[in-house]
Enzyme design. Structure first.
Site, short mmCIF file in Angstrom:
data_model
loop_
_atom_site.label_atom_id
_atom_site.label_comp_id
_atom_site.label_asym_id
_atom_site.label_seq_id
_atom_site.Cartn_x
_atom_site.Cartn_y
_atom_site.Cartn_z
N ARG A 1 0.80 -1.22 0.00
CA ARG A 1 0.00 0.00 0.00
C ARG A 1 0.84 1.27 0.00
O ARG A 1 0.51 2.24 -0.68
CB ARG A 1 -0.93 -0.01 1.22
CG ARG A 1 -2.02 -1.05 1.12
CD ARG A 1 -2.85 -1.13 2.38
NE ARG A 1 -3.95 -2.07 2.18
CZ ARG A 1 -4.83 -2.38 3.12
NH1 ARG A 1 -4.72 -1.85 4.33
NH2 ARG A 1 -5.82 -3.21 2.86
N HIS B 1 -5.94 5.43 6.35
CA HIS B 1 -6.80 4.27 6.54
C HIS B 1 -6.59 3.56 7.87
O HIS B 1 -7.54 3.23 8.57
CB HIS B 1 -6.55 3.29 5.39
CG HIS B 1 -7.32 2.01 5.48
ND1 HIS B 1 -8.70 1.98 5.56
CD2 HIS B 1 -6.92 0.71 5.51
CE1 HIS B 1 -9.11 0.72 5.63
NE2 HIS B 1 -8.06 -0.06 5.62
#
Length: 637
Positions: A330, A401
Site C-alpha cells: 500500500r 486508513h
C-alpha cells in the site's frame, strides 16, 4: 524506564508453543472469581470477550455504538490473510511471516509477527465453524485472492464484506456468552479515563452517552480494543466516531505510546470531491487483483478515459514494479499515485486521482464474473460518484486508513502498566511501518481468539482476586478529573465549532505528517499545533449540558485528545530521520524515489512516555533484532 518485550527463548517456530506451556494456568473454578473489563467490541474486543467468557471469566464489555455489531471492523472489505496454501502456490507460515516483516519495512518484532502467521491458519477454521460465509471455489474449497505485497493467493474473503461477516461471527459467539450470563455489554458508553491503583490498571471511568451519567467500573484487568487514531487527520476512511481517547487517556496515566507517526495511507480510496466532506470512502484493495492502475501519458489530459487509447496510457505500477505490478504494498502504491499527480498527470476535476480500470478484466472474464467478485463495491462506487465502473474506470487516490502505531505492548500483549492489555489496532506490535492488506482482521482475531486467553491467564494466576473499593482515592481522582474536564469544556462558550478545530488540525497534520514529511514542515506543525490547542481551550463552543445526551461534548473531548496526540505524532516523525514503510521523509530517499531506511540508527521502536501537556515527552527505545530475516532494502521490482 526499561521496556521488556518478554520474548520467549528458543527457535522462532517454537517460541509460542513453548511459551504457552510455560505460562501459568487458572483453574476453571478460580476463573469465575475474576472480573475483566474489555473496551471496544470490534473484532479484537468481541473475540476476546467471547473467548474469555467461554473460559469462565466475568466480562464487562463497553462500546460507544448502540450495538456491538456496529463496530468499525465491519468496514473492512477485502479479506483476511492465512497461510493455508489452498492454492498450492508456494505459501507457508514462514512466507507469510517474511512478507509481513518485509511489508512493514523491518520495523516490527520477529517473534510477534511469526506468532501471527502461525495462528492465522487456526483463525480461518474458527470462523468457518462459526458460519462465516467465505467465498468458495467450484470444488468446495475456500477461495483465495491476492493482495498487495505478496506473490501468492492467501486472502480469504466474503465478497467485499469480509469484515462485516467476520464481526457477525464474533458477535454470535459474544451473544452466546451474554445469554449465558458471563458477559455484560454496555452499549452507548464511552471510556473517559483509566483507573490505576498502585501501578496496576484496575478499572475505567465511563460516561453514559444517553444520560450523561459518569460511572466507575473496577476489575482485575483491563483490555483496550479500541482501534486506531486515523481520524486525527479529520478526513480518513474511518467511521466518524473512531478516536484516540481510550488509548490517549491510558497514555496520560502512564502507558507508553509506540511509533505514533506510523500511519497507513491506503491507495484505493474515492478522491476528495469538496470541502464539505466529513470522511472518505475506501475501495477495497482486492480491486487491484483485476483492476489496472494508470494515468494519461500527457499531463493535464482532460479527455474521457474511454477516449484515451492504450498507447497513450501509463500503467506506471506495472512499468516500475514488473514483479508485483498493481499488487505492490500500500505505501508503495500510494506514493506512486501521489508522484503521478504531483507531476501533473492526475485525473478528475481536482487532478488528484488516478484510474483503476477493469476494462481488460471484464473483456477477459466477462462482466458477470467481475460482478460476482466485486458487485457490492462497484454498486457503492456508482452511488457515491454517479459513474458506472463497469463502463468506465474508477477514480482513486490515497487516503488515511489504518494506524500501525499504538500503545506499546510486550509479547503477552500487556502494556508497561501491569494489568493493561491492548489488542488489535490499538497496539503497535505486528505491522511495523506499513500493514499489508488483509492483515488487520488477522491480527484482531489472533489477539482475541488465540493469544489473550493464554497470556491474561498467566497474569491473573500471579494476582489473586482483590477487589478495589469504589471510594479508593485513585478511583475518586479519576472521576474528578473526568468531571472537571467536561465542566471546563462546557464553560468556555467560545465562537468556533468543534468541527472547525478538528478540520484545521487534520489539514495541518496531513500536510506536514501525512504521505510525505520533512524537517521544516514538522517543525512548523510542532509550533502551530500548540497554538491551535490554546485557541481551542479559549474559543471552542460546546452547547448543552454534561448530564444529558450531548454529542457536541463527546466530539469536543475527542478533538481535545487529538490536539494533544497530534503533537506527539509530529514529534515522533521529526525524531525518526529515515524513511520506512508508510513514513516517508523527503530527506531520506533512494535515487529512484523509494523509502530509504537507516538501520544503523533507527532499528528500534519509539516508545514515548507522557510528561505533561505541552511538555516534551520522554523517548524510550526498544531495539529490534532480526535473526531470521535479513535487513535489506525493500524491492518489489
Amino acid at each position: 524506564m526499561e521496556l521488556n518485550a518478554k520474548i520467549p527463548e528458543g527457535p522462532l517456530e517454537q517460541k509460542w508453543d513453548r511459551h504457552r506451556f510455560d505460562m501459568r494456568l487458572v483453574n476453571p473454578a478460580n476463573k469465575r472469581k475474576y472480573q475483566i473489563i474489555i473496551v471496544g467490541t470490534g473484532l479484537a474486543g468481541a473475540s476476546a470477550a467471547a473467548s474469555l467468557g467461554e473460559l469462565g471469566y466475568n466480562i464487562k464489555a463497553f462500546c460507544y455504538q448502540d450495538s456491538a455489531r456496529r463496530a468499525h471492523s465491519i468496514a473492512a472489505q477485502g479479506g483476511i490473510n492465512a497461510a493455508k496454501n489452498y492454492q498450492n502456490d508456494g505459501d507457508t507460515i514462514f512466507r507469510l511471516f517474511y512478507d509481513t516483516v518485509k511489508g512493514g519495512d523491518y520495523r516490527a518484532r520477529e517473534a510477534n509477527v511469526y506468532r501471527l502467521a502461525q495462528v492465522s491458519v487456526d483463525i480461518i477454521d474458527q470462523c468457518v465453524a462459526q458460519g462465516v460465509p467465505f467465498a468458495r471455489e467450484y470444488g468446495g474449497l475456500l477461495g483465495n485472492r491476492s493482495f498487495g505485497g505478496a506473490q501468492v493467493s492467501r486472502t480469504f474473503y466474503a465478497r467485499g464484506q469480509t469484515g462485516q461477516q467476520l464481526l457477525l461471527g464474533a458477535y454470535s459467539a459474544l451473544a452466546a456468552q451474554v445469554a449465558a450470563g458471563k458477559v455484560k455489554v454496555y452499549p452507548r458508553t464511552e471510556m473517559l479515563d483509566l483507573i490505576v491503583v498502585d501501578g496496576r490498571a484496575r478499572g475505567i471511568v465511563t460516561r453514559d452517552m444517553v444520560t450523561g451519567k459518569l460511572e466507575s467500573h473496577l476489575a482485575d484487568a483491563v483490555l483496550l480494543c479500541t482501534g486506531g487514531y486515523g481520524n486525527v487527520f479529520y478526513l480518513s476512511t474511518n467511521a466518524k466516531g473512531c478516536n484516540v481517547t481510550a488509548t490517549w487517556r491510558a497514555h496520560k496515566r502512564g502507558a507508553v505510546f509506540a511509533n505514533p507517526c506510523f500511519t497507513q495511507i491506503h491507495p484505493t480510496c474515492i478522491p476528495v470531491s469538496g470541502d464539505y466532506q466529513s470522511k472518505l470512502t475506501l475501495m477495497s484493495e482486492s480491486l487491484r487483483n483485476d483492476g489496472r492502475i494508470w494515468v494519461p501519458k500527457k499531463p493535464g489530459d482532460a479527455r474521457h478515459p474511454n477516449d484515451i487509447p492504450e498507447s497513450e496510457r501509463d500503467y506506471y505500477l506495472e512499468r516500475r514494479y514488473p514483479s508485483f505490478g498493481n499488487l505492490v504494498p500500500r505505501d508503495v502504491a500510494s506514493r506512486a499515485a501521489k508522484k503521478a499527480c504531483d507531476e501533473g498527470y492526475g485525473v478528475g476535476e481536482s487532478r488528484y486521482g488516478v484510474y483503476l480500470d477493469f476494462g481488460a478484466s471484464i473483456q477477459r472474464l466477462g462482466e458477470a464474473s467481475i460482478r460476482e467478485r466485486y458487485g457490492n463495491l462497484f454498486h457503492m462506487y456508482d452511488k457515491i460518484t454517479g459513474e458506472n465502473p463497469y463502463r468506465q474506470p474508477m477514480r482513486i487516490y490515497p487516503a488515511v486508513h489504518y494506524t500501525m502505531g499504538g500503545l506499546w505492548v510486550d509479547y503477552n500483549l500487556m502494556s508497561n502498566l501491569d494489568g493493561l492489555f491492548v489488542l488489535g489496532e490499538a497496539n503497535f506490535s505486528d505491522h511495523g511501518a506499513n500493514r499489508l492488506g488483509a492483515s488487520a482482521l488477522m491480527q484482531g482475531l489472533a489477539d482475541g481468539y488465540f493469544v489473550i486467553p493464554y497470556t491474561i491467564g498467566d497474569f491473573l494466576a500471579k494476582h489473586p482476586p482483590s477487589p478495589v473499593a469504589a471510594d479508593h482515592p485513585s478511583v475518586k481522582d479519576a472521576e474528578r478529573g473526568v468531571r472537571e474536564r467536561s465542566e471546563k469544556l462546557l464553560a468556555i462558550d467560545g465562537k468556533r465549532t468543534v468541527d472547525s478545530f478538528h478540520r484545521e488540525l487534520g489539514i495541518l497534520v496531513w500536510d506536514n505528517c501525512g504521505m510525505a514529511r520533512n524537517e521544516a514542515g514538522l517543525k512548523d506543525a510542532l509550533k502551530r499545533i500548540p497554538e491551535l490547542r490554546d485557541e481551542f481551550w479559549k474559543n471552542v463552543r460546546v452547547a448543552g449540558a454534561a448530564e444529558s445526551l450531548n454529542q457536541s461534548l463527546e466530539k469536543a473531548g475527542r478533538v481535545a485528545d487529538f490536539l494533544e496526540f497530534g503533537e506527539l505524532m509530529c514529534r515522533d516523525a521529526l525524531t525518526r530521520t529515515e524513511s520506512c514503510g508508510g513514513h516517508f521523509r523527503e530527506e531520506s530517499q533512494t535515487e529512484e524515489g523509494e523509502a530509504k531506511r537507516d538501520d544503523e540508527n533507527f532499528c528500534f521502536v519509539s516508545a514515548w512516555e507522557f510528561q505533561g501537556v505541552g511538555k516534551e515527552p520522554a523517548l524510550h527505545k526498544e531495539p529490534l533484532e532480526f535473526e531470521y530475516v535479513s535487513l535489506t532494502q525493500r524491492s518489489y521490482k
